[in-house]
Design a protein around this motif. Structure first.
Motif, PDB file in Angstrom:
ATOM      1  N   ASP A  43      -2.089 -24.064   6.354  1.00 44.23           N
ATOM      2  CA  ASP A  43      -2.342 -23.153   5.550  1.00 44.23           C
ATOM      3  C   ASP A  43      -1.969 -23.035   4.462  1.00 44.23           C
ATOM      4  OD1 ASP A  43       0.483 -22.742   6.489  1.00 44.23           O
ATOM      5  OD2 ASP A  43       0.219 -20.450   6.717  1.00 44.23           O
ATOM      6  N   ALA A  44      -0.496 -23.783   4.007  1.00 41.05           N
ATOM      7  CA  ALA A  44      -0.230 -23.674   2.410  1.00 41.05           C
ATOM      8  C   ALA A  44      -0.652 -25.032   1.904  1.00 41.05           C
ATOM      9  CB  ALA A  44       1.418 -24.682   2.507  1.00 41.05           C
ATOM     10  N   ASN A  47      -4.193 -22.164   2.054  1.00 40.46           N
ATOM     11  CA  ASN A  47      -3.971 -21.529   0.215  1.00 40.46           C
ATOM     12  C   ASN A  47      -3.962 -21.747  -1.198  1.00 40.46           C
ATOM     13  OD1 ASN A  47      -3.248 -19.051  -0.361  1.00 40.46           O
ATOM     14  ND2 ASN A  47      -0.929 -19.413  -0.155  1.00 40.46           N
ATOM     15  N   ARG A  73       9.128 -27.659  -3.809  1.00 37.14           N
ATOM     16  CA  ARG A  73       9.602 -26.614  -3.021  1.00 37.14           C
ATOM     17  C   ARG A  73       9.927 -26.676  -1.475  1.00 37.14           C
ATOM     18  NH1 ARG A  73       9.058 -23.472  -6.506  1.00 37.14           N
ATOM     19  NH2 ARG A  73       7.377 -22.259  -7.377  1.00 37.14           N
ATOM     20  N   ARG A  92       5.283 -23.363   4.020  1.00 43.08           N
ATOM     21  CA  ARG A  92       4.966 -22.874   4.326  1.00 43.08           C
ATOM     22  C   ARG A  92       3.773 -21.979   2.827  1.00 43.08           C
ATOM     23  NH1 ARG A  92       9.200 -20.647   7.333  1.00 43.08           N
ATOM     24  NH2 ARG A  92       8.946 -21.024   9.410  1.00 43.08           N
ATOM     25  N   ALA A  93       2.623 -21.274   3.407  1.00 44.17           N
ATOM     26  CA  ALA A  93       1.877 -21.059   2.642  1.00 44.17           C
ATOM     27  C   ALA A  93       2.785 -20.523   1.095  1.00 44.17           C
ATOM     28  CB  ALA A  93       0.723 -20.085   2.809  1.00 44.17           C
ATOM     29  N   GLU A  94       3.077 -19.143   1.542  1.00 43.35           N
ATOM     30  CA  GLU A  94       3.935 -18.491   0.643  1.00 43.35           C
ATOM     31  C   GLU A  94       4.807 -19.138  -0.267  1.00 43.35           C
ATOM     32  OE1 GLU A  94       5.971 -17.986   4.573  1.00 43.35           O
ATOM     33  OE2 GLU A  94       3.742 -17.684   3.531  1.00 43.35           O
ATOM     34  N   ASP A  95       5.043 -21.110   0.421  1.00 41.18           N
ATOM     35  CA  ASP A  95       6.293 -21.874  -0.568  1.00 41.18           C
ATOM     36  C   ASP A  95       5.586 -22.036  -2.014  1.00 41.18           C
ATOM     37  OD1 ASP A  95       8.259 -21.501   0.937  1.00 41.18           O
ATOM     38  OD2 ASP A  95       7.968 -22.642   2.663  1.00 41.18           O
TER      39      ASP A  95
END
Length: 96
Positions: A43-44, A47, A73, A92-95
């Protein structure tokens, strides 16, 4: 401000792809430290590409395009003690 992976570095070769888990993995290395497994969730990468259901070659190209940010990251999370129960670092995606 320079972007650097805080003393950690990733091997220059391609990351490993796990088709079952749909993750890439690589090791971060630092002098006088044990290597640390890092896992990049699909997902990362989706994204980062703003697309989903991508092929493995497309995901590899996305990984390569974002390699420095992924390395940074992962190193930041590792230095902050944000590790999984097995000692690995999950990006992850938010990273990214």
């Amino acid at each position: 401000m320079a972007i650097e992976p805080e003393g950690w570095h990733m091997d220059p070769g391609p990351p490993s792809w796990d088709p079952e888990a749909k993750t890439f993995s690589f090791f971060l290395h630092k002098r006088d430290q044990e290597s640390v497994l890092c896992i990049v969730a699909m997902d990362a990468l989706e994204n980062a590409a703003q697309s989903s259901d991508l092929s493995e070659p497309a995901l590899t190209r996305i990984f390569d395009a974002h390699r420095q940010l992924i390395e940074l990251r992962a190193a930041q999370k590792l230095n902050a003690g944000q590790v999984e129960s097995n000692g690995s670092v999950l990006v992850r995606a938010e990273d990214i």
